[in-house]
Write a protein that holds these residues in place. Structure first.
Motif, PDB file in Angstrom:
ATOM      1  N   ILE A 104       1.809 -41.658  11.257  1.00 47.97           N
ATOM      2  CA  ILE A 104       3.113 -41.816  10.600  1.00 47.97           C
ATOM      3  C   ILE A 104       3.043 -41.307   9.161  1.00 47.97           C
ATOM      4  CG2 ILE A 104       4.797 -43.507   9.757  1.00 47.97           C
ATOM      5  CD1 ILE A 104       4.078 -45.224  12.233  1.00 47.97           C
ATOM      6  N   LEU A 105       1.966 -41.665   8.449  1.00 51.94           N
ATOM      7  CA  LEU A 105       1.787 -41.208   7.072  1.00 51.94           C
ATOM      8  C   LEU A 105       1.668 -39.689   7.015  1.00 51.94           C
ATOM      9  CD1 LEU A 105       1.249 -41.663   4.063  1.00 51.94           C
ATOM     10  CD2 LEU A 105      -1.172 -42.032   4.643  1.00 51.94           C
ATOM     11  N   ALA A 106       0.843 -39.129   7.906  1.00 51.10           N
ATOM     12  CA  ALA A 106       0.649 -37.677   7.944  1.00 51.10           C
ATOM     13  C   ALA A 106       1.962 -36.959   8.251  1.00 51.10           C
ATOM     14  CB  ALA A 106      -0.409 -37.318   8.983  1.00 51.10           C
ATOM     15  N   SER A 107       2.750 -37.530   9.155  1.00 44.80           N
ATOM     16  CA  SER A 107       4.033 -36.926   9.523  1.00 44.80           C
ATOM     17  C   SER A 107       5.013 -36.965   8.358  1.00 44.80           C
ATOM     18  CB  SER A 107       4.627 -37.653  10.738  1.00 44.80           C
ATOM     19  OG  SER A 107       3.754 -37.576  11.851  1.00 44.80           O
ATOM     20  N   ALA A 108       5.009 -38.081   7.611  1.00 49.97           N
ATOM     21  CA  ALA A 108       5.887 -38.199   6.443  1.00 49.97           C
ATOM     22  C   ALA A 108       5.519 -37.163   5.381  1.00 49.97           C
ATOM     23  CB  ALA A 108       5.801 -39.605   5.871  1.00 49.97           C
ATOM     24  N   LEU A 109       4.218 -37.017   5.124  1.00 48.51           N
ATOM     25  CA  LEU A 109       3.763 -36.027   4.153  1.00 48.51           C
ATOM     26  C   LEU A 109       4.066 -34.608   4.630  1.00 48.51           C
ATOM     27  CD1 LEU A 109       0.317 -37.651   3.276  1.00 48.51           C
ATOM     28  CD2 LEU A 109       2.297 -37.462   1.754  1.00 48.51           C
TER      29      LEU A 109
ATOM     30  N   CYS B 113       4.661 -22.411  12.944  1.00 45.22           N
ATOM     31  CA  CYS B 113       3.619 -23.295  13.474  1.00 45.22           C
ATOM     32  C   CYS B 113       3.628 -24.650  12.770  1.00 45.22           C
ATOM     33  CB  CYS B 113       2.249 -22.640  13.328  1.00 45.22           C
ATOM     34  SG  CYS B 113       1.985 -21.215  14.402  1.00 45.22           S
ATOM     35  N   LEU B 114       3.883 -24.625  11.461  1.00 49.28           N
ATOM     36  CA  LEU B 114       3.908 -25.873  10.684  1.00 49.28           C
ATOM     37  C   LEU B 114       5.020 -26.800  11.162  1.00 49.28           C
ATOM     38  CD1 LEU B 114       2.834 -27.538   8.256  1.00 49.28           C
ATOM     39  CD2 LEU B 114       4.573 -26.388   6.867  1.00 49.28           C
ATOM     40  N   VAL B 115       6.225 -26.256  11.355  1.00 50.12           N
ATOM     41  CA  VAL B 115       7.346 -27.105  11.744  1.00 50.12           C
ATOM     42  C   VAL B 115       7.216 -27.573  13.195  1.00 50.12           C
ATOM     43  CG1 VAL B 115       8.940 -25.288  12.519  1.00 50.12           C
ATOM     44  CG2 VAL B 115       9.843 -27.372  11.491  1.00 50.12           C
ATOM     45  N   VAL B 116       6.640 -26.728  14.071  1.00 49.91           N
ATOM     46  CA  VAL B 116       6.392 -27.157  15.456  1.00 49.91           C
ATOM     47  C   VAL B 116       5.345 -28.269  15.473  1.00 49.91           C
ATOM     48  CG1 VAL B 116       5.410 -26.450  17.674  1.00 49.91           C
ATOM     49  CG2 VAL B 116       7.104 -25.001  16.558  1.00 49.91           C
ATOM     50  N   SER B 117       4.309 -28.132  14.642  1.00 46.49           N
ATOM     51  CA  SER B 117       3.292 -29.181  14.535  1.00 46.49           C
ATOM     52  C   SER B 117       3.918 -30.483  14.045  1.00 46.49           C
ATOM     53  CB  SER B 117       2.185 -28.735  13.574  1.00 46.49           C
ATOM     54  OG  SER B 117       1.344 -29.806  13.226  1.00 46.49           O
ATOM     55  N   TRP B 118       4.772 -30.389  13.032  1.00 48.96           N
ATOM     56  CA  TRP B 118       5.444 -31.574  12.475  1.00 48.96           C
ATOM     57  C   TRP B 118       6.314 -32.261  13.523  1.00 48.96           C
ATOM     58  CZ3 TRP B 118      10.937 -31.392  11.239  1.00 48.96           C
ATOM     59  CH2 TRP B 118      11.413 -32.607  10.716  1.00 48.96           C
TER      60      TRP B 118
ATOM     61  N   ILE C 219       6.227 -36.097  15.525  1.00 49.16           N
ATOM     62  CA  ILE C 219       7.371 -37.006  15.674  1.00 49.16           C
ATOM     63  C   ILE C 219       7.621 -37.336  17.141  1.00 49.16           C
ATOM     64  CG2 ILE C 219       9.826 -37.326  15.206  1.00 49.16           C
ATOM     65  CD1 ILE C 219       8.062 -37.121  12.692  1.00 49.16           C
ATOM     66  N   ILE C 220       7.533 -36.319  17.997  1.00 51.40           N
ATOM     67  CA  ILE C 220       7.771 -36.513  19.437  1.00 51.40           C
ATOM     68  C   ILE C 220       6.735 -37.455  20.034  1.00 51.40           C
ATOM     69  CG2 ILE C 220       7.745 -35.345  21.687  1.00 51.40           C
ATOM     70  CD1 ILE C 220       8.898 -32.868  20.144  1.00 51.40           C
ATOM     71  N   VAL C 221       5.479 -37.273  19.647  1.00 53.39           N
ATOM     72  CA  VAL C 221       4.407 -38.149  20.149  1.00 53.39           C
ATOM     73  C   VAL C 221       4.626 -39.585  19.687  1.00 53.39           C
ATOM     74  CG1 VAL C 221       1.930 -38.657  19.980  1.00 53.39           C
ATOM     75  CG2 VAL C 221       2.700 -36.314  20.380  1.00 53.39           C
ATOM     76  N   LEU C 222       5.050 -39.752  18.437  1.00 51.47           N
ATOM     77  CA  LEU C 222       5.323 -41.097  17.911  1.00 51.47           C
ATOM     78  C   LEU C 222       6.468 -41.758  18.660  1.00 51.47           C
ATOM     79  CD1 LEU C 222       4.971 -40.472  14.067  1.00 51.47           C
ATOM     80  CD2 LEU C 222       3.550 -42.004  15.446  1.00 51.47           C
ATOM     81  N   ILE C 223       7.566 -41.029  18.849  1.00 48.27           N
ATOM     82  CA  ILE C 223       8.748 -41.587  19.522  1.00 48.27           C
ATOM     83  C   ILE C 223       8.442 -41.895  20.984  1.00 48.27           C
ATOM     84  CG2 ILE C 223      11.105 -41.073  20.290  1.00 48.27           C
ATOM     85  CD1 ILE C 223      11.456 -39.454  17.715  1.00 48.27           C
ATOM     86  N   SER C 224       7.676 -41.017  21.634  1.00 47.41           N
ATOM     87  CA  SER C 224       7.375 -41.189  23.063  1.00 47.41           C
ATOM     88  C   SER C 224       6.379 -42.311  23.319  1.00 47.41           C
ATOM     89  CB  SER C 224       6.817 -39.881  23.640  1.00 47.41           C
ATOM     90  OG  SER C 224       7.733 -38.822  23.461  1.00 47.41           O
TER      91      SER C 224
ATOM     92  N   ILE D 171      -4.532 -29.424  15.545  1.00 50.17           N
ATOM     93  CA  ILE D 171      -3.592 -28.315  15.383  1.00 50.17           C
ATOM     94  C   ILE D 171      -2.962 -28.356  13.994  1.00 50.17           C
ATOM     95  CG2 ILE D 171      -1.352 -27.410  16.159  1.00 50.17           C
ATOM     96  CD1 ILE D 171      -2.259 -28.304  19.022  1.00 50.17           C
ATOM     97  N   ALA D 172      -2.566 -29.543  13.560  1.00 54.83           N
ATOM     98  CA  ALA D 172      -1.979 -29.687  12.219  1.00 54.83           C
ATOM     99  C   ALA D 172      -2.969 -29.264  11.145  1.00 54.83           C
ATOM    100  CB  ALA D 172      -1.538 -31.132  11.998  1.00 54.83           C
TER     101      ALA D 172
END
Length: 245
Positions: free
Chosen positions: A25-30, A53-58, A62-67, A81-82
């Motif tokens: 969550i922290l990494a995704s926010a940053l 690639c950066l925005v797809v990684s981001w 989010i998708i993994v967190l929500i799922s 990958i990130a």
């Protein structure tokens, strides 16, 4: 560097789900802040291979967190990958011209990025599930949480990702045809061709799942073939434009 560190710490604590989840969550926010800094400008979008690639990684984070996926290989891969993309941007930066904001083009880009992110996560999930199926057939259990029920639940999530990704890909192709000048021109014709072939394969997979209950190796292989075509058209096009032309 803060984003990179958060991803590294998440990998180190990968076996402790709650800790790793907080760090994701922290990494995704940053990474959200980073995406805004490198992609958005006063004059328009700055879109190249690295930023794509950066925005797809981001979005994948989010998708993994929500799922709510707890798959170890999936979580490990999205962090790796990130980290790879962050190092690529930091050590080999690309200078690109900003494209002016246009609502029609913005809609097409939005549909495209969401589609690629959903289908990208589905391909990683497919790899993880394929690995689990292989181990289960040999009566080798990766973890105590790996059961037939968890496998079926993750498989159900996989097909939801594919369905939603396919719908967004449909929207991307339609908005591209309607709004993007020269969408079918020779310059990006190969990108459209690969995207359309991937769209057909994902459609076949969805129909096969709904009508014949496709699952296991058949579904996984078709998913990976379709995603390979999609990535070849999407990332391949940006790499050609950034490095070869």
């Amino acid at each position: 560097m803060a984003t990179l560190l958060a991803h590294l710490l998440a990998i180190i604590s990968i076996k402790h789900f709650k800790t790793s989840q907080i760090l994701l969550i922290l990494a995704s926010a940053l990474q959200t802040i980073l995406c805004g800094q490198v992609i958005l400008s006063d004059t328009g979008w700055i879109f190249n291979a690295q930023n794509a690639c950066l925005v797809v990684s981001w979005l994948s984070n989010i998708i993994v967190l929500i799922s709510g996926f707890r798959l170890l290989v999936l979580r490990l891969l999205i962090h790796l990958i990130a980290i790879t993309v962050l190092c690529w941007i930091y050590y080999l930066p690309i200078t690109s011209i900003a494209h002016p904001y246009e609502w029609a083009l913005d809609i097409h880009i939005l549909f495209s990025i969401v589609a690629y992110s959903l289908l990208f996560v589905s391909s990683i999930v497919a790899v993880d599930l394929g690995y689990q199926i292989h181990k289960m057939k040999k009566n080798v259990f990766i973890s105590q949480s790996m059961t037939i029920n968890s496998l079926l639940k993750n498989e159900e999530k996989l097909f939801k990702l594919i369905l939603f990704g396919w719908l967004f890909l449909t929207g991307a192709l339609l908005t591209g045809i309607m709004f993007v000048n020269g969408f079918l021109a020779q310059g990006i014709g190969h990108k459209v061709l690969f995207s359309f072939l991937a769209w057909v394969l994902f459609a076949i997979l969805i129909v096969g799942r709904l009508t014949k209950g496709w699952r296991g190796k058949t579904a996984i292989r078709l998913n990976l073939i379709a995603m390979s075509l999609l990535m070849l058209g999407f990332i391949g096009s940006y790499i050609v434009l950034d490095y070869l032309i």
